[in-house]
Design a protein around this motif. Structure first.
Motif, short mmCIF file in Angstrom:
data_model
loop_
_atom_site.label_atom_id
_atom_site.label_comp_id
_atom_site.label_asym_id
_atom_site.label_seq_id
_atom_site.Cartn_x
_atom_site.Cartn_y
_atom_site.Cartn_z
N ARG A 4 -24.85 14.75 -10.31
CA ARG A 4 -24.92 15.37 -11.64
C ARG A 4 -26.34 15.80 -11.97
O ARG A 4 -26.56 16.84 -12.58
CB ARG A 4 -24.37 14.41 -12.67
CG ARG A 4 -24.15 15.05 -14.03
CD ARG A 4 -23.33 14.19 -14.93
NE ARG A 4 -23.93 12.87 -15.13
CZ ARG A 4 -23.38 11.91 -15.85
NH1 ARG A 4 -22.21 12.11 -16.43
NH2 ARG A 4 -23.96 10.76 -16.00
N SER A 5 -27.32 14.99 -11.60
CA SER A 5 -28.73 15.34 -11.80
C SER A 5 -29.56 14.52 -10.83
O SER A 5 -29.11 13.50 -10.33
CB SER A 5 -29.18 15.12 -13.24
OG SER A 5 -29.05 13.77 -13.61
N GLU A 6 -30.78 14.98 -10.55
CA GLU A 6 -31.64 14.28 -9.62
C GLU A 6 -33.09 14.62 -9.88
O GLU A 6 -33.39 15.60 -10.57
CB GLU A 6 -31.27 14.60 -8.17
CG GLU A 6 -31.38 16.07 -7.81
CD GLU A 6 -30.83 16.35 -6.42
OE1 GLU A 6 -30.83 15.45 -5.56
OE2 GLU A 6 -30.41 17.49 -6.19
N GLN A 64 -30.79 9.82 -8.49
CA GLN A 64 -29.61 10.68 -8.64
C GLN A 64 -28.63 10.00 -9.58
O GLN A 64 -28.40 8.79 -9.48
CB GLN A 64 -28.89 10.88 -7.31
CG GLN A 64 -29.71 11.55 -6.24
CD GLN A 64 -28.94 11.61 -4.93
OE1 GLN A 64 -28.41 10.60 -4.47
NE2 GLN A 64 -28.90 12.78 -4.33
#
Length: 134
Positions: A4-6, A64
């Motif tokens: 989803r995001s990192e 992450q």
């Protein structure tokens, strides 16, 4: 599994250890972790960030936020290009320390998370990946 995001940040000096804890806290909150799980993750991050700085000569913390359709997780990886861990079995023994600490860093961090993966070799640095699922 979906990332989803990192992101990534350095872990070179004492202040970076503080920033690593703050980042882990913020990310755990974003994931919706309960306070007890958040505290366990931040504690593990604190231990591993300090190890990266002190024993690895500095490195990076990569993170992450993961989704696997059923749950959300926070994965944090510490990596350095230091001397590596000469005796992994000994290093993963409760109470053993190569420094002046209590010898609970690696084994303590392992107990605080759902997944723990350690790759190291003498002269090749160390990579420790931890994940906590919600």
């Amino acid at each position: 599994m979906i990332v989803r995001s990192e992101g990534s940040q350095p872990v070179l000096i004492e202040q970076d250890v503080v920033l690593a804890r703050q980042t882990a806290r913020r990310l755990a909150q974003e994931c919706g972790m309960r306070l007890i799980d958040l505290t366990k993750m931040v504690t593990a991050v604190s231990e591993l960030a300090r190890n990266t700085m002190v024993y690895g000569g500095g490195g990076h913390m990569d993170w992450q936020i993961l989704d696997d359709n059923l749950r959300t997780g926070l994965r944090i990886t510490f990596r350095d290009e230091g001397p590596g861990i000469a005796d992994l079995k000994l290093a993963m023994t409760d109470g053993w320390t190569s420094g002046k600490g209590m010898g609970l860093g690696l084994t303590g961090a392992k107990r605080l998370v759902d997944e723990f993966e350690l790759d190291t070799a003498p002269g090749a640095g160390t990579r420790v990946m931890i994940t906590r699922w919600i």
